[in-house]
Design an enzyme around this catalytic site. Structure first.
Site, PDB file in Angstrom:
ATOM      1  N   THR A   1      51.437  42.624  -1.619  1.00 42.17           N
ATOM      2  CA  THR A   1      51.832  41.246  -1.301  1.00 42.17           C
ATOM      3  C   THR A   1      51.933  41.043   0.202  1.00 42.17           C
ATOM      4  OG1 THR A   1      52.988  40.873  -3.392  1.00 42.17           O
ATOM      5  CG2 THR A   1      53.688  39.538  -1.520  1.00 42.17           C
TER       6      THR A   1
ATOM      7  N   SER B   1      47.794  48.552  -2.620  1.00 39.46           N
ATOM      8  CA  SER B   1      49.181  48.883  -2.933  1.00 39.46           C
ATOM      9  C   SER B   1      49.252  50.260  -3.579  1.00 39.46           C
ATOM     10  CB  SER B   1      49.788  47.839  -3.873  1.00 39.46           C
ATOM     11  OG  SER B   1      51.155  48.092  -4.093  1.00 39.46           O
TER      12      SER B   1
ATOM     13  N   HIS C   1      51.616  51.695  -5.584  1.00 41.97           N
ATOM     14  CA  HIS C   1      52.175  51.922  -6.917  1.00 41.97           C
ATOM     15  C   HIS C   1      51.187  51.681  -8.052  1.00 41.97           C
ATOM     16  CE1 HIS C   1      53.111  47.771  -8.535  1.00 41.97           C
ATOM     17  NE2 HIS C   1      52.866  47.481  -7.283  1.00 41.97           N
TER      18      HIS C   1
ATOM     19  N   THR D   1      60.332  50.982  11.898  1.00 42.95           N
ATOM     20  CA  THR D   1      60.143  52.416  11.723  1.00 42.95           C
ATOM     21  C   THR D   1      59.433  52.711  10.404  1.00 42.95           C
ATOM     22  OG1 THR D   1      62.151  52.864  12.994  1.00 42.95           O
ATOM     23  CG2 THR D   1      61.331  54.635  11.583  1.00 42.95           C
TER      24      THR D   1
ATOM     25  N   CYS E   1      56.932  34.228 -19.331  1.00 44.84           N
ATOM     26  CA  CYS E   1      57.828  33.650 -20.331  1.00 44.84           C
ATOM     27  C   CYS E   1      59.176  33.353 -19.680  1.00 44.84           C
ATOM     28  CB  CYS E   1      58.008  34.609 -21.502  1.00 44.84           C
ATOM     29  SG  CYS E   1      56.442  35.076 -22.282  1.00 44.84           S
TER      30      CYS E   1
END
Length: 385
Positions: free
Chosen positions: A72, A199, A201, A237, A326
Site C-alpha cells: 500500500t 509486499s 507478506h 530507521t 461484508c
C-alpha cells in the site's frame, strides 16, 4: 478438525527459514544502520545484502530499491510521488477499474486535488486492452498505473506491451506486482516499467515490509521527511529484521518458482476436475492458463450466496475469501467482478476465491474440492425448496 488454508492471496504463512533468520537478527544485530560504529556497520551490511538480493530478483540495480512498509505504501509513494513531481507536465493519469484499492483510492484522492484520471474498462476475463491504453493516452498524461496480476481473479495484464507503448511518451509506467512477485518471473527491463510495487507478506515473508522499485532517473517526490535513509527516498530507521526476513523469503521464492508454478497449476486443474466430476455447476472468473497467476482460482457457483458459502466453508475448516466486503449485514460487490460482468451479474453474489501456497498438498486440494462440491449441492438443494 483439519484446517485447510486456501487464502494465500490475502496473506501467507511466514516460512520457517524466514522466522529463524529474523530471530537471529533480532538476537544479534540491533544496531542502527546509519551509525558508523561496529554495531551500525553490522546492520548496514545486512541491509545492503538484502537490497542486493531483492534488486537481483527483478533485474534492478541496488540503488533502485526503496524499502517501504508494504504494498500500500509502495503504491501510494509511486502514484503520489509521480503526480507531484510531474504536475507541471500535466495532470492526467491512466489506470484500470480492477486495481487494488491502494491504487484506486489514491487516484480518487488525486481527482479531488485537480488531477484527471481515466479508468479503463476490462473484458470479461478481467484484462485491459493495450489499444484502450493507447486511445486514452494524451500529451498531458504523466502516469499509467496498471497491476501485473489481479488479486481477485488472477488475470495477468499485458504489461510488457503497455511498457513498449509508453517508451517514447513522457508518462511514467507503474505496476502493482504484489500478487505476482515470487510466483512468476519479473524483470523490470523486459517489462519496460519505471516503478513496481511489492509486499513481503504475500511470499511467506513478514508483514509490514515491502519495496518500491524506482528506475534510475525517475522524477519522484518523497512522501516521508526526516533523515536520509533509503537512499534519501524514505526517511526513518530501517526495519532490519523484517528486511532480512523479506530477503530470505525472496531467495526461497526464486529457488522454488518453477516448481511452485507447476504445483499450483496442478492444484487448480485438480480442483476443477473434481468439481466437474461431482457435477457441480460453476463458472470460472478469469483465465486458468498462462494468462492467469497460477495460484489464484476464482469461481462462481450459480444458486449460492457468497456469505453462506464462506460460512459453510469455514465450518468445514476451509479458509477462502470473496471480493465482497461484508459490513453490517450488507454486501458491497467486488469492484473487480463489477468491472468484468456488470452491476447486475449474478456472479457478484456467488463468487469465491481460492488461492494456493506454502504447505498446501494435493490431498488438501482434493479434500477441499470435495467439500466445496458438497456445500454447493446442499445450498442449491435448500434454495430449491
Amino acid at each position: 478438525m483439519e484446517r485447510i488454508y486456501l487464502d494465500h492471496s490475502a496473506t501467507s504463512p511466514v516460512h520457517p527459514k524466514v522466522i529463524d533468520t529474523m530471530i537471529n537478527v533480532l538476537n544479534q544485530s540491533f544496531g542502527n544502520p546509519s551509525s558508523i560504529h561496529s554495531y551500525g556497520r553490522e546492520a548496514r551490511a545486512l541491509l545492503d545484502e538484502a537490497r542486493t538480493i531483492i534488486a537481483g530478483s527483478i533485474g534492478a540495480h541496488f540503488n533502485e530499491i526503496v524499502f517501504t512498509s508494504g504494498g500500500t505504501e509502495a503504491d501510494n509513494f509511486a502514484i503520489l510521488g509521480i503526480a507531484e513531481a510531474m504536475k507541471e507536465k500535466g495532470k492526467h493519469i491512466i489506470t484500470s477499474n480492477i486495481e487494488h484499492h491502494a491504487v484506486l483510492h489514491t487516484c480518487e484522492y488525486l481527482e479531488k486535488h485537480g488531477y484527471d484520471v481515466t479508468y479503463l474498462d476490462v473484458n470479461e476475463n478481467g484484462q485491459v486492452s493495450v489499444e484502450d491504453v493507447k486511445a486514452a493516452l494524451r500529451e498531458d498524461t504523466i502516469l499509467v498505473t496498471i497491476m501485473y496480476g489481479n488479486n481477485e481473479v488472477g488475470t495477468i495484464q499485458p504489461i510488457h506491451e503497455i511498457g513498449l507503448l509508453l517508451k517514447d511518451h513522457q508518462a511514467y509506467f507503474h505496476t502493482d506486482a504484489v500478487q505476482a512477485y515470487g510466483v512468476v518471473k519479473l524483470n523490470v527491463h523486459e517489462l519496460n516499467v519505471d516503478l513496481l510495487s511489492v509486499s513481503s507478506h504475500k511470499i511467506n515473508g513478514p508483514k509490514g515490509i515491502g519495496f518500491l522499485y524506482i528506475k534510475a532517473g525517475t522524477r519522484i517526490v518523497n512522501r516521508f521527511y526526516g533523515g536520509e535513509q533509503e537512499l534519501k527516498r524514505r526517511a526513518g530507521t530501517e526495519n532490519i529484521s523484517s528486511i532480512v526476513g523479506f530477503a530470505e523469503a525472496v531467495k526461497i521464492a526464486q529457488e522454488q518458482m518453477e516448481e511452485k508454478q507447476k504445483r499450483y497449476q496442478d492444484f487448480k486443474m485438480k480442483f476443477l476436475n473434481i468439481l466437474t466430476a461431482q457435477h457441480v455447476d460453476f463458472h470460472i472468473n478469469g483465465f486458468t492458463d498462462h494468462h492467469s497467476l497460477p495460484h489464484v482460482l476464482n469461481l462462481s457457483f450459480p444458486g449460492t450466496d457468497v456469505e453462506a458459502m464462506l460460512v459453510n466453508l469455514d465450518i468445514a475448516g476451509i479458509a477462502a475469501s470473496s471480493g465482497s466486503a461484508c459490513t453490517a449485514g450488507s454486501i458491497e460487490p467486488s469492484h473487480v467482478l463489477v468491472a468484468m460482468f456488470g452491476k447486475e451479474s449474478e456472479r457478484l453474489r456467488n463468487s469465491i476465491r481460492f488461492s494456493f501456497g506454502l504447505n498446501n498438498t494435493s490431498q488438501e486440494i482434493e479434500k477441499a474440492a470435495n467439500e466445496v462440491a458438497k456445500i454447493v449441492q446442499r445450498l442449491n438443494k435448500a434454495n430449491r425448496k
